[in-house]
Design an enzyme around this catalytic site. Sequence first.
Site, PDB file in Angstrom:
ATOM      1  N   LYS A  94      -9.479  38.095  18.668  1.00  0.00           N
ATOM      2  CA  LYS A  94      -8.659  36.879  18.705  1.00  0.00           C
ATOM      3  C   LYS A  94      -8.625  36.200  17.337  1.00  0.00           C
ATOM      4  O   LYS A  94      -9.016  35.037  17.198  1.00  0.00           O
ATOM      5  CB  LYS A  94      -9.148  35.945  19.813  1.00  0.00           C
ATOM      6  CG  LYS A  94      -9.058  36.607  21.184  1.00  0.00           C
ATOM      7  CD  LYS A  94      -9.368  35.689  22.335  1.00  0.00           C
ATOM      8  CE  LYS A  94      -9.233  36.378  23.668  1.00  0.00           C
ATOM      9  NZ  LYS A  94     -10.240  37.415  23.943  1.00  0.00           N
TER      10      LYS A  94
HETATM   11  P1  OMP Z   1     -13.836  40.306  32.864  1.00  0.00           P
HETATM   12  O1  OMP Z   1     -13.436  39.003  33.454  1.00  0.00           O
HETATM   13  O2  OMP Z   1     -15.294  40.548  32.851  1.00  0.00           O
HETATM   14  O3  OMP Z   1     -13.030  41.457  33.414  1.00  0.00           O
HETATM   15  O4  OMP Z   1     -13.481  40.224  31.285  1.00  0.00           O
HETATM   16  C1  OMP Z   1     -12.224  39.879  30.793  1.00  0.00           C
HETATM   17  C2  OMP Z   1     -12.130  40.194  29.329  1.00  0.00           C
HETATM   18  O5  OMP Z   1     -10.805  39.909  28.877  1.00  0.00           O
HETATM   19  C3  OMP Z   1     -13.046  39.386  28.426  1.00  0.00           C
HETATM   20  O6  OMP Z   1     -13.359  40.165  27.284  1.00  0.00           O
HETATM   21  C4  OMP Z   1     -12.194  38.217  28.011  1.00  0.00           C
HETATM   22  O7  OMP Z   1     -12.598  37.669  26.786  1.00  0.00           O
HETATM   23  C5  OMP Z   1     -10.823  38.875  27.891  1.00  0.00           C
HETATM   24  N1  OMP Z   1      -9.664  37.989  28.120  1.00  0.00           N
HETATM   25  C6  OMP Z   1      -9.596  37.211  29.246  1.00  0.00           C
HETATM   26  O8  OMP Z   1     -10.444  37.267  30.135  1.00  0.00           O
HETATM   27  N2  OMP Z   1      -8.552  36.343  29.391  1.00  0.00           N
HETATM   28  C7  OMP Z   1      -7.545  36.256  28.486  1.00  0.00           C
HETATM   29  O9  OMP Z   1      -6.615  35.495  28.700  1.00  0.00           O
HETATM   30  C8  OMP Z   1      -7.588  37.068  27.359  1.00  0.00           C
HETATM   31  C9  OMP Z   1      -8.598  37.990  27.231  1.00  0.00           C
HETATM   32  C10 OMP Z   1      -8.439  39.003  26.173  1.00  0.00           C
HETATM   33  O10 OMP Z   1      -7.768  38.698  25.172  1.00  0.00           O
HETATM   34  O11 OMP Z   1      -8.824  40.130  26.334  1.00  0.00           O
END
Ligand code: OMP
Length: 271
Positions: A94
């Site tokens: 990011k």
């Molecule tokens: P879980 O919720 O464990 O599946 O993880 C989600 C992953 O996606 C994490 O690495 C977050 O930082 C990332 N993420 C989000 O959860 N929401 C977003 O809006 C954007 C991201 C991202 O850019 O990957």
Amino acid sequence: MTRESLIEIIKRKQSLLCVGLDTDLEKIPGFLKQNFDNPVLEFNRRIIKATADIAVAFKINTAFYESQGEEGWKNLIETIKLIPEDILIIADAKRADIGNTSKMYAKAFFEKMNADAVTVAPYMGMDSVKPFLEYKNKWIIILALTSNIGSKDFQYLPVDRAGTKLYEKVLETSSSWGNINNTMFVVGATHPEDFKSIRQIVPQHFLLVPGIGAQGGDLQQVLKHGLISDYGLLINSSRGIIYASNGEDFDSAARKKALELIYKIRKIIKF
Ligand code: OMP
């Protein structure tokens, strides 16, 4: 990686799965910590081995590595080296800053770490993102509509009299900075109702969709409204896959969870 290669890999593996390597020392199985000098790398090695044939992408959230200092950075680099050729490597960092600084971020993730894609924030505008687009066969993934509760703080605010939402404006404007061969957008699975209008603005771009699994996003609705003829979706799950078990079977348990998600996708999509 080119768009054509990505589509070919999706078709061949019959998968849209992006496995998130959000590897947290606190959460990995105890036996790894007792038996290995570098439990984080061993954890990643086994998760990659267990899921590489069914994953289209691995997303490495850099925060989990940066938080471990020097060893974390080394693990980030070594983890990328473990990922086979036919998988999109996303550095979820990011980033984006003034152009002169973004050039350095692009160099770090594309040249030094050999990631295929980097997540970027659009807030600083075109010149903050352009340096990432100078690289051939690399991708930026722009935050458009994020999965978290705070996405409502700014991303839905109207930016004109017609009521265009900020995230819609981000999609409209930033989709012209690059093209469908080097730009994707992050859209959270927790906003399934918005995929229809998003597809009107960016009908051909790939969308990286986090929020399935631990955050409770709606996979079925995402696929229904987000899918295009070139697939156009990467479905991420991190904790829901990699922490499926805390025992010695953690890698086979992760594979099982990954397959469960893929089978759900295959029920809806014909590859
Ligand atoms: P879980 O919720 O464990 O599946 O993880 C989600 C992953 O996606 C994490 O690495 C977050 O930082 C990332 N993420 C989000 O959860 N929401 C977003 O809006 C954007 C991201 C991202 O850019 O990957």
